[in-house]
Design an enzyme around this catalytic site. Structure first.
Site, PDB file in Angstrom:
ATOM      1  N   LYS A 184       0.868  -1.169   0.000  1.00  0.00           N
ATOM      2  CA  LYS A 184       0.000   0.000   0.000  1.00  0.00           C
ATOM      3  C   LYS A 184       0.908   1.224   0.000  1.00  0.00           C
ATOM      4  O   LYS A 184       2.051   1.160   0.468  1.00  0.00           O
ATOM      5  CB  LYS A 184      -0.845  -0.015   1.280  1.00  0.00           C
ATOM      6  CG  LYS A 184      -2.129   0.728   1.180  1.00  0.00           C
ATOM      7  CD  LYS A 184      -3.294  -0.144   0.689  1.00  0.00           C
ATOM      8  CE  LYS A 184      -4.575   0.643   0.628  1.00  0.00           C
ATOM      9  NZ  LYS A 184      -5.724  -0.142   0.231  1.00  0.00           N
TER      10      LYS A 184
ATOM     11  N   ASN B  70     -20.617   3.971  -4.227  1.00  0.00           N
ATOM     12  CA  ASN B  70     -20.291   3.184  -5.426  1.00  0.00           C
ATOM     13  C   ASN B  70     -20.576   1.713  -5.252  1.00  0.00           C
ATOM     14  O   ASN B  70     -21.129   1.066  -6.130  1.00  0.00           O
ATOM     15  CB  ASN B  70     -18.799   3.366  -5.759  1.00  0.00           C
ATOM     16  CG  ASN B  70     -18.556   4.696  -6.427  1.00  0.00           C
ATOM     17  OD1 ASN B  70     -19.358   5.134  -7.244  1.00  0.00           O
ATOM     18  ND2 ASN B  70     -17.474   5.355  -6.062  1.00  0.00           N
TER      19      ASN B  70
HETATM   20  P1  NAD Z   1     -17.987   5.563  -1.647  1.00  0.00           P
HETATM   21  O1  NAD Z   1     -17.279   6.735  -1.094  1.00  0.00           O
HETATM   22  O2  NAD Z   1     -18.464   5.588  -3.068  1.00  0.00           O
HETATM   23  O3  NAD Z   1     -19.287   5.233  -0.767  1.00  0.00           O
HETATM   24  C1  NAD Z   1     -19.318   5.329   0.605  1.00  0.00           C
HETATM   25  C2  NAD Z   1     -20.686   5.862   0.970  1.00  0.00           C
HETATM   26  O4  NAD Z   1     -20.802   5.863   2.383  1.00  0.00           O
HETATM   27  C3  NAD Z   1     -20.915   7.307   0.508  1.00  0.00           C
HETATM   28  O5  NAD Z   1     -22.153   7.396  -0.166  1.00  0.00           O
HETATM   29  C4  NAD Z   1     -20.895   8.118   1.810  1.00  0.00           C
HETATM   30  O6  NAD Z   1     -21.753   9.225   1.742  1.00  0.00           O
HETATM   31  C5  NAD Z   1     -21.383   7.089   2.792  1.00  0.00           C
HETATM   32  N1  NAD Z   1     -21.006   7.343   4.173  1.00  0.00           N
HETATM   33  C6  NAD Z   1     -19.878   7.909   4.674  1.00  0.00           C
HETATM   34  N2  NAD Z   1     -19.916   7.942   6.017  1.00  0.00           N
HETATM   35  C7  NAD Z   1     -21.095   7.366   6.362  1.00  0.00           C
HETATM   36  C8  NAD Z   1     -21.707   7.091   7.598  1.00  0.00           C
HETATM   37  N3  NAD Z   1     -21.137   7.460   8.747  1.00  0.00           N
HETATM   38  N4  NAD Z   1     -22.904   6.466   7.588  1.00  0.00           N
HETATM   39  C9  NAD Z   1     -23.506   6.121   6.417  1.00  0.00           C
HETATM   40  N5  NAD Z   1     -22.963   6.367   5.225  1.00  0.00           N
HETATM   41  C10 NAD Z   1     -21.787   6.980   5.193  1.00  0.00           C
HETATM   42  O7  NAD Z   1     -17.045   4.314  -1.377  1.00  0.00           O
HETATM   43  P2  NAD Z   1     -17.152   2.860  -1.994  1.00  0.00           P
HETATM   44  O8  NAD Z   1     -16.181   2.734  -3.087  1.00  0.00           O
HETATM   45  O9  NAD Z   1     -18.583   2.525  -2.230  1.00  0.00           O
HETATM   46  O10 NAD Z   1     -16.582   1.993  -0.778  1.00  0.00           O
HETATM   47  C11 NAD Z   1     -17.399   1.667   0.323  1.00  0.00           C
HETATM   48  C12 NAD Z   1     -16.603   0.837   1.321  1.00  0.00           C
HETATM   49  O11 NAD Z   1     -16.146  -0.363   0.682  1.00  0.00           O
HETATM   50  C13 NAD Z   1     -15.352   1.520   1.864  1.00  0.00           C
HETATM   51  O12 NAD Z   1     -15.143   1.097   3.191  1.00  0.00           O
HETATM   52  C14 NAD Z   1     -14.251   0.974   0.984  1.00  0.00           C
HETATM   53  O13 NAD Z   1     -12.990   1.004   1.648  1.00  0.00           O
HETATM   54  C15 NAD Z   1     -14.725  -0.443   0.792  1.00  0.00           C
HETATM   55  N6  NAD Z   1     -14.185  -1.076  -0.414  1.00  0.00           N
HETATM   56  C16 NAD Z   1     -14.427  -0.514  -1.631  1.00  0.00           C
HETATM   57  C17 NAD Z   1     -13.904  -1.126  -2.771  1.00  0.00           C
HETATM   58  C18 NAD Z   1     -14.172  -0.577  -4.150  1.00  0.00           C
HETATM   59  O14 NAD Z   1     -13.903  -1.277  -5.135  1.00  0.00           O
HETATM   60  N7  NAD Z   1     -14.714   0.622  -4.276  1.00  0.00           N
HETATM   61  C19 NAD Z   1     -13.131  -2.302  -2.664  1.00  0.00           C
HETATM   62  C20 NAD Z   1     -12.916  -2.852  -1.390  1.00  0.00           C
HETATM   63  C21 NAD Z   1     -13.448  -2.218  -0.266  1.00  0.00           C
END
Ligand code: NAD
Length: 366
Positions: free
Chosen positions: A80, A188
């Protein structure tokens, strides 16, 4: 600042610190383990309050990637990188170019992808100076649809197939018709997961800090909006954390009514012992680093064979891995996260030298 005696230091193979006064870049790359192949993991840009905080984050996150890739059966190690700075204020093309030159110095032992604070365009700028960046090529996604490299659709689909397996083990059912699911975070990944669930007949409850995200789920998926306080503790079958980490903690675990927790958010357990706390309450927890591996699987294939049928089959294998973890956990009476860690360690330790060599060659195809 301690390194080798740092509490998060776990025999990491390599740490590099990089400073470029001209562009303001201050970055750290941590490579935890490369026994399965080169270390692939996101490049995070964040306004860390101190160097110590940045070091802690990169040590912890790089170790997590070793476990995630091993459990996803990828010929990749764990690494990372972190850039110290506020992405809204300090991000410039020159800074990203400088990061690209830094990556190049490591000769491919670490490959960077998107993470919090960096996006596909940033990685493309780094890519002007190095081939060791991923998640940037337009290709056919796991679903046969065009993709710009964003791993979220594959992460959501992997979480969906993993959730189905958790429901099978935790609730003894293989259909999702009428299944009640609470999704925290409709971004997302969360939105796409919710859509898969809706298509399979599930009923949805949602919460997001951004009202427009929630409104979209209500309008398009017929979800019921609830408050921040309610989302994890509703009388539903499944809770799917898809927002932020540390949501499974001393305060939430005693109040969770669902029998299954299965969502994409990273680092859901606030502390390692919360794994056992969930088990004690009879809640089946799908370890986050197993169920959310769809994205890294997608990124790996982008660099190797580009075959979307293979990507889909590989993402679907997340369910098979969870099946093995749940079965072993039940047989041995251990928490699911503990079993996942043991299984990962079996897979990244004692790799024959010939396999390591092949894996490195394979994953370096840019
Ligand atoms: P994102 O930023 O698109 O979505 C996160 C959502 O959570 C946003 O809509 C945000 O408004 C909301 N949010 C933030 N704080 C919040 C809270 N306290 N309560 C409720 N909602 C809240 O991110 P993402 O890409 O959808 O990722 C979501 C999670 O999955 C993260 O923890 C990320 O690390 C993990 N993840 C994502 C991927 C990927 O491919 N995008 C891969 C592995 C893990």
């Amino acid at each position: 600042m301690n390194v080798f005696s740092h509490p998060e230091f776990d025999n990491h193979e390599h740490l590099s610190f990089f400073c470029d006064p001209e562009t303001g870049l201050k970055a750290i790359i941590a490579i935890h383990n490369t026994s399965r192949g080169p270390a692939l993991g996101g490049c995070r840009m964040f306004p860390y309050a101190s160097d110590e905080e940045a070091l802690r984050d990169v040590l912890r996150l790089s170790r997590g990637m070793t476990y995630k890739s091993a459990l996803a059966n990828l010929d990749l190690g764990g690494g990372k990188s972190v850039i110290i700075g506020d992405p809204r204020k300090h991000k410039t093309e020159a800074l990203m170019e400088s990061m690209g030159r830094f990556l190049e110095q490591l000769g491919g032992q670490y490959i960077a992808a998107e993470d919090s604070g960096t996006s596909v365009p940033d990685l493309k700028v780094m890519g002007r100076h190095t081939a060791h960046v991923a998640g940037i090529k337009e290709h056919l996604g796991f679903d046969g649809l065009p993709s710009n490299g964003d791993p979220s659709p594959a992460t959501a689909y992997g979480t969906y197939v993993g959730l189905r397996m958790a429901v099978k083990h935790g609730l003894g059912r293989s259909d999702l018709e009428g299944l009640k699911v609470a999704v925290q975070g409709i971004g997302n990944v969360g939105y796409r997961l919710a859509r898969h669930l809706k298509d399979a007949g599930a009923k949805l409850w949602v919460y997001d800090i951004h009202k427009d995200q929630m409104d979209r789920a209500v309008d398009e998926l017929g979800a019921t909006p609830v408050s921040a306080e309610e989302i994890l503790t509703l009388p539903v079958d499944v809770v799917a954390p898809c927002a932020l980490g540390a949501v499974l903690n001393d305060s939430s675990i005693p109040r969770i009514q669902a029998r299954v927790v299965a969502g994409a958010a990273n680092n859901q357990l606030e502390r390692p012992e919360h794994d056992a706390a969930l088990q004690k309450r009879g809640i089946l927890y799908a370890p986050d680093f197993v169920i959310n591996a769809g994205g890294i699987i997608d990124v790996f294939h982008e660099r190797t064979d580009h075959d979307h049928h293979k990507v889909r089959a590989h993402v679907e294998s997340i369910a098979t891995t969870l099946d093995e973890i749940f079965t072993r956990a039940s047989r041995e009476g251990l928490p699911t996260g503990t079993i996942a860690n043991l299984l990962a360690e079996e897979r990244f330790r004692h790799i024959p030298a010939q396999r390591q060599h092949t894996a490195r060659k394979l994953a370096q195809v840019g």
